[in-house]
Write an enzyme that holds these catalytic residues in place. Structure first.
Site, mmCIF file in Angstrom:
data_model
loop_
_atom_site.group_PDB
_atom_site.id
_atom_site.type_symbol
_atom_site.label_atom_id
_atom_site.label_comp_id
_atom_site.label_asym_id
_atom_site.label_seq_id
_atom_site.Cartn_x
_atom_site.Cartn_y
_atom_site.Cartn_z
ATOM 1 N N CYS A 117 0.823 -1.229 0.000
ATOM 2 C CA CYS A 117 0.000 0.000 0.000
ATOM 3 C C CYS A 117 0.849 1.268 0.000
ATOM 4 O O CYS A 117 0.335 2.359 -0.269
ATOM 5 C CB CYS A 117 -0.935 0.002 1.191
ATOM 6 S SG CYS A 117 -1.890 -1.502 1.315
ATOM 7 N N HIS A 258 -3.605 6.742 2.694
ATOM 8 C CA HIS A 258 -3.975 5.444 2.125
ATOM 9 C C HIS A 258 -5.367 5.085 2.645
ATOM 10 O O HIS A 258 -5.647 5.196 3.841
ATOM 11 C CB HIS A 258 -2.957 4.392 2.551
ATOM 12 C CG HIS A 258 -3.406 3.007 2.218
ATOM 13 N ND1 HIS A 258 -3.874 2.669 0.975
ATOM 14 C CD2 HIS A 258 -3.507 1.873 2.978
ATOM 15 C CE1 HIS A 258 -4.219 1.403 0.966
ATOM 16 N NE2 HIS A 258 -4.014 0.901 2.172
ATOM 17 N N ASN A 288 -10.303 -0.566 -0.219
ATOM 18 C CA ASN A 288 -8.848 -0.432 -0.158
ATOM 19 C C ASN A 288 -8.247 -0.949 -1.471
ATOM 20 O O ASN A 288 -8.418 -2.120 -1.810
ATOM 21 C CB ASN A 288 -8.351 -1.259 1.034
ATOM 22 C CG ASN A 288 -6.845 -1.278 1.176
ATOM 23 O OD1 ASN A 288 -6.116 -0.838 0.279
ATOM 24 N ND2 ASN A 288 -6.370 -1.788 2.295
HETATM 25 N N1 ACO Z 1 -18.671 -9.256 8.979
HETATM 26 C C1 ACO Z 1 -19.172 -9.554 10.184
HETATM 27 N N2 ACO Z 1 -18.402 -9.876 11.219
HETATM 28 C C2 ACO Z 1 -17.062 -9.894 11.039
HETATM 29 C C3 ACO Z 1 -16.481 -9.587 9.796
HETATM 30 C C4 ACO Z 1 -17.347 -9.274 8.747
HETATM 31 N N3 ACO Z 1 -16.903 -8.961 7.520
HETATM 32 N N4 ACO Z 1 -15.155 -9.673 9.910
HETATM 33 C C5 ACO Z 1 -14.885 -10.016 11.185
HETATM 34 N N5 ACO Z 1 -16.050 -10.147 11.860
HETATM 35 C C6 ACO Z 1 -16.243 -10.515 13.256
HETATM 36 C C7 ACO Z 1 -15.060 -11.254 13.825
HETATM 37 O O1 ACO Z 1 -15.160 -12.635 13.550
HETATM 38 C C8 ACO Z 1 -15.182 -10.945 15.293
HETATM 39 O O2 ACO Z 1 -16.156 -11.787 15.842
HETATM 40 P P1 ACO Z 1 -15.947 -12.401 17.327
HETATM 41 O O3 ACO Z 1 -15.893 -11.215 18.225
HETATM 42 O O4 ACO Z 1 -17.139 -13.271 17.484
HETATM 43 O O5 ACO Z 1 -14.633 -13.133 17.264
HETATM 44 C C9 ACO Z 1 -15.745 -9.531 15.319
HETATM 45 O O6 ACO Z 1 -16.331 -9.323 14.019
HETATM 46 C C10 ACO Z 1 -14.697 -8.472 15.571
HETATM 47 O O7 ACO Z 1 -13.569 -8.737 14.727
HETATM 48 P P2 ACO Z 1 -12.283 -7.822 14.736
HETATM 49 O O8 ACO Z 1 -11.274 -8.413 13.818
HETATM 50 O O9 ACO Z 1 -11.881 -7.569 16.147
HETATM 51 O O10 ACO Z 1 -12.900 -6.484 14.139
HETATM 52 P P3 ACO Z 1 -12.217 -5.107 14.002
HETATM 53 O O11 ACO Z 1 -13.038 -4.093 14.679
HETATM 54 O O12 ACO Z 1 -10.757 -5.159 14.337
HETATM 55 O O13 ACO Z 1 -12.361 -4.848 12.451
HETATM 56 C C11 ACO Z 1 -11.008 -4.875 10.499
HETATM 57 C C12 ACO Z 1 -11.714 -5.713 11.530
HETATM 58 C C13 ACO Z 1 -12.045 -4.074 9.747
HETATM 59 C C14 ACO Z 1 -10.260 -5.782 9.524
HETATM 60 C C15 ACO Z 1 -10.029 -3.932 11.196
HETATM 61 O O14 ACO Z 1 -9.238 -4.612 12.121
HETATM 62 C C16 ACO Z 1 -9.154 -3.210 10.237
HETATM 63 O O15 ACO Z 1 -9.574 -2.490 9.393
HETATM 64 N N6 ACO Z 1 -7.842 -3.369 10.407
HETATM 65 C C17 ACO Z 1 -6.897 -2.694 9.557
HETATM 66 C C18 ACO Z 1 -6.432 -3.611 8.526
HETATM 67 C C19 ACO Z 1 -6.508 -3.027 7.158
HETATM 68 O O16 ACO Z 1 -7.036 -1.991 6.898
HETATM 69 N N7 ACO Z 1 -5.968 -3.775 6.270
HETATM 70 C C20 ACO Z 1 -6.071 -3.435 4.922
HETATM 71 C C21 ACO Z 1 -5.031 -4.096 4.147
HETATM 72 S S1 ACO Z 1 -3.486 -3.588 4.597
HETATM 73 C C22 ACO Z 1 -3.296 -2.030 4.295
HETATM 74 O O17 ACO Z 1 -3.977 -1.480 3.509
HETATM 75 C C23 ACO Z 1 -2.314 -1.360 5.060
#
Ligand code: ACO
Length: 332
Positions: A117, A258, A288
């Site tokens: 990214c 980003h 993204n």
């Molecule tokens: N729909 C419904 N529920 C979901 C989904 C979904 N798509 N994805 C995860 N969940 C659930 C999980 O299973 C978890 O359930 P549980 O509590 O029963 O275990 C719950 O939701 C919470 O999951 P988390 O992973 O803690 O959710 P979080 O609030 O951290 O959000 C996310 C996840 C959106 C991926 C976030 O961590 C994030 O954006 N992180 C940054 C990563 C990123 O942006 N990466 C992009 C690629 S890399 C880059 O561009 C740099």
């Protein structure tokens, strides 16, 4: 602190988006998720995805034509071509070489870089430094990704995040001092390889029927860890770059981060005390797009008339590697 060598400006911007739209509701028919969950946790409502036969180089070509048209230049005016991508058409040849042929560029160096990214911010610095060296007058740099080609459509923790796109800029030498690419800080930290990676398909784990069945060809991510590191690292690099140039966040007219997650961007800009109206966001419609995210956002900001002569722009990137980077630009 200005770079004493030839100033390099962004002469034009361009972008290309595939036609197909995939909404959160569409995704909720594929995996167990909902529009509400995705929008609240990420800010994404829809993303563009390539047709099956549409490639990264096809999108890069579209973005390149747009940038060339906006620069009022012909392909033969370009003497350097660099593409940032982690989803090339082939392991080799590069997307840049495919484009060299398609655009009809002659005798130009053409190569890809891989910094996930942060790829486009890396490209700006590499290209700017090559141009300052004296030989190249006009360069084409592109961030292009078909992330849907490395997306596991059964993994709801990643498949809701990504989309396909390409963004491009023409960089040119200018005689006007103090404008264009003012400064750049890049960084990397390879000590967290597992929090965001594609384990299969490289020399460490060449694809076999067994590891394809194990889905090693797709992006794996520890979202929470990425989230924390992204905010911390981008804040740090932004502050260092501004301090180096005797500026504060008050001097920045537009931040183009980003587009990974609205909550990452909000946490970052809150820490930097930058109000929402000075932050470019397009993640709601595009998701993204990795290395295409910043150049597409830049091109759309330009198209919307949000870039004014003399404005300071701050580009902030963070991605797999880990890699990160910040670019300070004075719009011309
Ligand atoms: N729909 C419904 N529920 C979901 C989904 C979904 N798509 N994805 C995860 N969940 C659930 C999980 O299973 C978890 O359930 P549980 O509590 O029963 O275990 C719950 O939701 C919470 O999951 P988390 O992973 O803690 O959710 P979080 O609030 O951290 O959000 C996310 C996840 C959106 C991926 C976030 O961590 C994030 O954006 N992180 C940054 C990563 C990123 O942006 N990466 C992009 C690629 S890399 C880059 O561009 C740099």
């Amino acid at each position: 602190m200005q770079n004493a060598l030839s100033p390099i400006v962004i002469r034009s911007t361009g972008y290309f988006l595939p036609e197909r739209v995939l909404t959160n509701d569409d995704l909720s028919k594929i995996v167990e998720t909902s529009d509400e969950w995705i929008a609240e946790r990420t800010g994404i409502r829809e993303r563009r995805i390539c047709a099956d036969d549409e490639t990264t180089s096809d999108m890069a070509y579209g973005a390149a034509l747009d940038a060339l048209k906006n620069a009022n230049l012909k392909p033969e005016d370009i003497d350097l071509l660099i593409v940032a991508t982690i989803t090339p058409d082939f392991k080799t040849p590069s997307v840049a070489c495919i484009l060299q042929e398609r655009l009809g560029l002659r005798n130009v160096p053409a190569f890809d870089i891989s910094a996930a990214c942060s790829g486009f911010v890396y490209c700006l610095e590499i290209c700017g430094q090559l141009m300052r060296g004296g030989v190249y007058r006009n360069a084409l740099i592109i961030g292009a990704e078909k992330l849907t080609s490395v997306t596991d459509w059964t993994d709801r923790t990643t498949c809701v995040l990504f989309g396909d796109a390409a963004g491009a800029c023409v960089l040119s030498k200018t005689d006007t001092p103090g404008v264009g690419l003012i400064g750049n800080i890049l960084g990397s930290d390879g000590s967290h390889p597992d929090i965001l990676n594609i384990p299969g398909g490289g020399s460490r784990l060449p694809l076999t029927k067994e590891n394809i069945d194990d889905k090693t060809q797709y992006i794996k991510m520890n979202g929470r860890e990425v989230f924390k590191l992204a905010v911390r690292v981008m804040e740090d690099v932004a502050r260092k770059l501004l301090e180096r140039h005797g500026l504060t966040t008050q001097d920045i007219n537009l931040v183009i981060p980003h587009q990974a997650n609205t909550r990452i961007i909000e946490a970052l800009t809150k820490r930097l005390e930058i109000p929402n109206e000075r932050v470019m966001l397009n993640i709601e419609k595009l998701g993204n797009n990795s290395s295409a995210s910043i150049p597409v956002a830049l091109a759309q900001a330009n198209e919307q008339g949000r870039l004014k002569k003399g404005d300071y722009l701050l580009l902030l990137a963070f991605g797999a590697g880990l890699t990160w980077g910040a670019s300070l630009i004075k719009w011309n």
